[in-house]
Design a protein around this motif. Structure first.
Motif, mmCIF file in Angstrom:
data_model
loop_
_atom_site.group_PDB
_atom_site.id
_atom_site.type_symbol
_atom_site.label_atom_id
_atom_site.label_comp_id
_atom_site.label_asym_id
_atom_site.label_seq_id
_atom_site.Cartn_x
_atom_site.Cartn_y
_atom_site.Cartn_z
ATOM 1 N N SER A 59 -57.178 -29.755 -18.991
ATOM 2 C CA SER A 59 -57.190 -28.625 -20.075
ATOM 3 C C SER A 59 -57.880 -27.586 -19.538
ATOM 4 O O SER A 59 -58.779 -27.585 -18.709
ATOM 5 C CB SER A 59 -58.118 -29.236 -21.045
ATOM 6 O OG SER A 59 -59.360 -29.268 -20.817
ATOM 7 N N PRO A 60 -57.638 -26.257 -19.952
ATOM 8 C CA PRO A 60 -58.389 -25.043 -19.733
ATOM 9 C C PRO A 60 -59.784 -25.303 -19.633
ATOM 10 O O PRO A 60 -60.570 -24.518 -19.126
ATOM 11 C CB PRO A 60 -57.647 -23.960 -20.395
ATOM 12 C CG PRO A 60 -56.378 -24.613 -20.814
ATOM 13 C CD PRO A 60 -56.484 -26.180 -21.134
ATOM 14 N N PHE A 61 -60.332 -26.137 -20.926
ATOM 15 C CA PHE A 61 -61.746 -26.120 -21.027
ATOM 16 C C PHE A 61 -62.393 -26.735 -19.727
ATOM 17 O O PHE A 61 -63.495 -26.535 -19.470
ATOM 18 C CB PHE A 61 -61.940 -26.829 -22.293
ATOM 19 C CG PHE A 61 -63.424 -27.143 -22.826
ATOM 20 C CD1 PHE A 61 -64.225 -26.111 -23.075
ATOM 21 C CD2 PHE A 61 -63.870 -28.241 -22.098
ATOM 22 C CE1 PHE A 61 -65.555 -26.210 -23.334
ATOM 23 C CE2 PHE A 61 -65.327 -28.523 -22.463
ATOM 24 C CZ PHE A 61 -66.190 -27.554 -22.901
ATOM 25 N N THR A 62 -61.536 -27.894 -19.473
ATOM 26 C CA THR A 62 -62.030 -28.813 -18.267
ATOM 27 C C THR A 62 -62.220 -27.722 -17.013
ATOM 28 O O THR A 62 -63.019 -27.955 -16.286
ATOM 29 C CB THR A 62 -61.192 -29.799 -17.985
ATOM 30 O OG1 THR A 62 -61.280 -30.522 -19.129
ATOM 31 C CG2 THR A 62 -61.526 -30.636 -16.840
ATOM 32 N N VAL A 63 -61.115 -27.118 -16.698
ATOM 33 C CA VAL A 63 -61.118 -26.080 -15.553
ATOM 34 C C VAL A 63 -62.145 -25.145 -15.516
ATOM 35 O O VAL A 63 -62.984 -25.022 -14.607
ATOM 36 C CB VAL A 63 -59.654 -25.408 -15.695
ATOM 37 C CG1 VAL A 63 -59.687 -24.366 -14.365
ATOM 38 C CG2 VAL A 63 -58.675 -26.479 -15.290
ATOM 39 N N ARG A 64 -62.303 -24.508 -16.948
ATOM 40 C CA ARG A 64 -63.326 -23.593 -17.009
ATOM 41 C C ARG A 64 -64.970 -24.017 -16.535
ATOM 42 O O ARG A 64 -65.591 -23.521 -15.945
ATOM 43 C CB ARG A 64 -63.247 -22.719 -18.328
ATOM 44 C CG ARG A 64 -64.298 -22.131 -18.557
ATOM 45 C CD ARG A 64 -64.285 -21.347 -20.054
ATOM 46 N NE ARG A 64 -65.495 -20.558 -20.323
ATOM 47 C CZ ARG A 64 -65.576 -19.185 -20.086
ATOM 48 N NH1 ARG A 64 -64.780 -18.548 -19.262
ATOM 49 N NH2 ARG A 64 -66.572 -18.697 -20.255
ATOM 50 N N ALA A 65 -64.885 -25.375 -17.147
ATOM 51 C CA ALA A 65 -66.250 -25.864 -16.967
ATOM 52 C C ALA A 65 -66.675 -26.190 -15.488
ATOM 53 O O ALA A 65 -67.460 -25.971 -14.786
ATOM 54 C CB ALA A 65 -66.474 -27.313 -17.626
ATOM 55 N N HIS A 66 -65.406 -26.721 -14.749
ATOM 56 C CA HIS A 66 -65.545 -26.960 -13.177
ATOM 57 C C HIS A 66 -65.890 -25.706 -12.388
ATOM 58 O O HIS A 66 -66.776 -25.634 -11.393
ATOM 59 C CB HIS A 66 -64.336 -27.572 -12.674
ATOM 60 C CG HIS A 66 -64.024 -29.029 -12.752
ATOM 61 N ND1 HIS A 66 -65.039 -29.960 -12.530
ATOM 62 C CD2 HIS A 66 -63.098 -29.652 -13.574
ATOM 63 C CE1 HIS A 66 -64.651 -31.219 -12.940
ATOM 64 N NE2 HIS A 66 -63.595 -31.085 -13.477
ATOM 65 N N VAL A 67 -65.204 -24.502 -12.816
ATOM 66 C CA VAL A 67 -65.282 -23.286 -12.270
ATOM 67 C C VAL A 67 -66.725 -22.692 -12.345
ATOM 68 O O VAL A 67 -67.285 -22.440 -11.689
ATOM 69 C CB VAL A 67 -64.230 -22.305 -12.794
ATOM 70 C CG1 VAL A 67 -64.553 -20.893 -12.187
ATOM 71 C CG2 VAL A 67 -62.993 -22.644 -12.181
ATOM 72 N N GLN A 68 -67.143 -22.859 -13.652
ATOM 73 C CA GLN A 68 -68.710 -22.328 -14.081
ATOM 74 C C GLN A 68 -69.841 -23.016 -13.432
ATOM 75 O O GLN A 68 -70.539 -22.576 -12.813
ATOM 76 C CB GLN A 68 -68.545 -22.244 -15.571
ATOM 77 C CG GLN A 68 -67.909 -21.437 -16.482
ATOM 78 C CD GLN A 68 -68.424 -20.093 -16.274
ATOM 79 O OE1 GLN A 68 -69.415 -19.754 -15.712
ATOM 80 N NE2 GLN A 68 -67.607 -19.296 -16.971
ATOM 81 N N ARG A 69 -69.429 -24.423 -13.230
ATOM 82 C CA ARG A 69 -70.403 -25.004 -12.428
ATOM 83 C C ARG A 69 -70.409 -24.746 -11.007
ATOM 84 O O ARG A 69 -71.452 -24.625 -10.189
ATOM 85 C CB ARG A 69 -70.057 -26.696 -12.647
ATOM 86 C CG ARG A 69 -70.772 -27.258 -13.913
ATOM 87 C CD ARG A 69 -70.679 -28.788 -13.930
ATOM 88 N NE ARG A 69 -69.473 -29.479 -13.676
ATOM 89 C CZ ARG A 69 -68.821 -29.655 -14.600
ATOM 90 N NH1 ARG A 69 -68.961 -29.476 -16.003
ATOM 91 N NH2 ARG A 69 -67.443 -30.284 -14.201
ATOM 92 N N ALA A 70 -69.231 -24.434 -10.555
ATOM 93 C CA ALA A 70 -69.168 -24.034 -8.997
ATOM 94 C C ALA A 70 -69.845 -22.725 -8.743
ATOM 95 O O ALA A 70 -70.448 -22.392 -7.710
ATOM 96 C CB ALA A 70 -67.740 -24.030 -8.639
ATOM 97 N N MET A 71 -69.575 -21.874 -9.843
ATOM 98 C CA MET A 71 -70.259 -20.549 -9.596
ATOM 99 C C MET A 71 -71.971 -20.519 -9.906
ATOM 100 O O MET A 71 -72.463 -19.840 -8.914
ATOM 101 C CB MET A 71 -69.877 -19.634 -10.680
ATOM 102 C CG MET A 71 -68.216 -19.279 -10.579
ATOM 103 S SD MET A 71 -67.678 -18.359 -12.144
ATOM 104 C CE MET A 71 -68.836 -16.901 -12.234
ATOM 105 N N THR A 72 -72.362 -21.320 -10.654
ATOM 106 C CA THR A 72 -73.681 -21.558 -10.724
ATOM 107 C C THR A 72 -74.256 -22.135 -9.333
ATOM 108 O O THR A 72 -75.274 -21.889 -9.038
ATOM 109 C CB THR A 72 -74.003 -22.658 -11.625
ATOM 110 O OG1 THR A 72 -73.668 -22.066 -13.104
ATOM 111 C CG2 THR A 72 -75.368 -22.780 -12.001
ATOM 112 N N LYS A 73 -73.679 -22.913 -9.119
ATOM 113 C CA LYS A 73 -74.180 -23.727 -7.555
ATOM 114 C C LYS A 73 -74.196 -22.712 -6.252
ATOM 115 O O LYS A 73 -74.995 -22.780 -5.592
ATOM 116 C CB LYS A 73 -73.371 -25.150 -7.347
ATOM 117 C CG LYS A 73 -73.357 -26.395 -8.265
ATOM 118 C CD LYS A 73 -72.755 -27.870 -8.072
ATOM 119 C CE LYS A 73 -72.641 -28.641 -8.986
ATOM 120 N NZ LYS A 73 -71.956 -29.602 -8.406
ATOM 121 N N LEU A 74 -72.918 -22.158 -6.448
ATOM 122 C CA LEU A 74 -72.966 -21.211 -5.385
ATOM 123 C C LEU A 74 -73.553 -19.831 -5.464
ATOM 124 O O LEU A 74 -73.661 -18.946 -4.781
ATOM 125 C CB LEU A 74 -71.490 -20.774 -5.107
ATOM 126 C CG LEU A 74 -70.753 -22.188 -4.581
ATOM 127 C CD1 LEU A 74 -69.218 -21.989 -4.190
ATOM 128 C CD2 LEU A 74 -71.382 -22.546 -3.170
#
Length: 220
Positions: free
Chosen positions: A185-200
């Motif tokens: 789902s786009p929501f799941t993708v968005r969550a993964h991308v947002q977590r990656a942005m936060t970590k990096l």
């Protein structure tokens, strides 16, 4: 929620045109206009817009310098810079990307595309077309002071799925396109991308693209 936009361009006619187009949307309002980069920085500090539509070529202080100053100020972190350029391959766009610009539009953009660009940049989602991404990253890596791919260990904080998402983002795919490719789902993708942005510690997706190339996650 109404998105607040600041227009920064030395051409009054273009500002008027963009204001008219943006004011057709119920969820977008133009809160100010600047004729040069210095005024753009001042008004961004004063008005705290969600999005600044910034022309690159302006007198006195240009859009590149203004973008660098705004993006370097932690207090202005919430203001996203949408670069206005004549061509997607403008020689200054790569520098704006490195300065923290969140997206790029052409001066000939249509009304609906303009509205969508403002919304998506404000939302931190799709920023660049695949063609623009490849062109901009090529220019970024080709500049004399561009660092070579390094520090692959920086990606160690990411899960395998997050690394996969970052690599797809670096190709210029939107969340919707990634979702269709990965059967998520786009929501799941968005969550993964947002977590990656936060970590990096990436300010936005544009910086995430740069990190992907600098760490060697993807190659030009």
């Amino acid at each position: 929620m109404t998105l607040r936009v600041l227009l920064a361009d030395d051409q009054a006619l273009l500002r008027d045109t963009f204001r008219i187009l943006l004011d057709t949307a119920d969820d977008i309002t133009v809160v100010g206009e600047a004729a040069d980069g210095r005024e753009a920085v001042r008004l961004t500090r004063k008005l705290r817009p969600d999005v600044v539509i910034m022309d690159i070529r302006m007198p006195e202080v240009d859009g590149l310098a203004a973008t660098s100053e705004i993006c370097a100020d932690p207090e202005l972190r919430a203001s996203r810079i949408l670069i206005l350029t004549t061509y997607e391959t403008d020689e200054y766009v790569a520098q704006a990307l490195r300065a923290g610009a969140a997206g790029f539009i052409g001066k000939g953009i249509g009304a609906e595309d303009l509205l969508n660009a403002v919304r998506t940049v404000a939302d931190g989602d799709t920023l660049l077309s695949p063609a623009a991404t490849r062109s901009l990253v090529t220019r970024f890596l080709a500049t004399p002071d561009a660092p070579r791919p390094h520090d692959p260990d920086r990606l160690a904080v990411l899960t395998p799925r997050e690394r996969e998402m970052v690599a797809l983002v670096a190709t210029g795919l939107s969340n919707q396109e990634i979702a269709e490719r990965m059967f998520l789902s786009p929501f799941t993708v968005r969550a993964h991308v947002q977590r990656a942005m936060t970590k990096l510690e990436a300010r936005d997706r544009a910086q995430l693209v740069v990190i992907a190339y600098r760490t060697g996650l993807v190659e030009n």
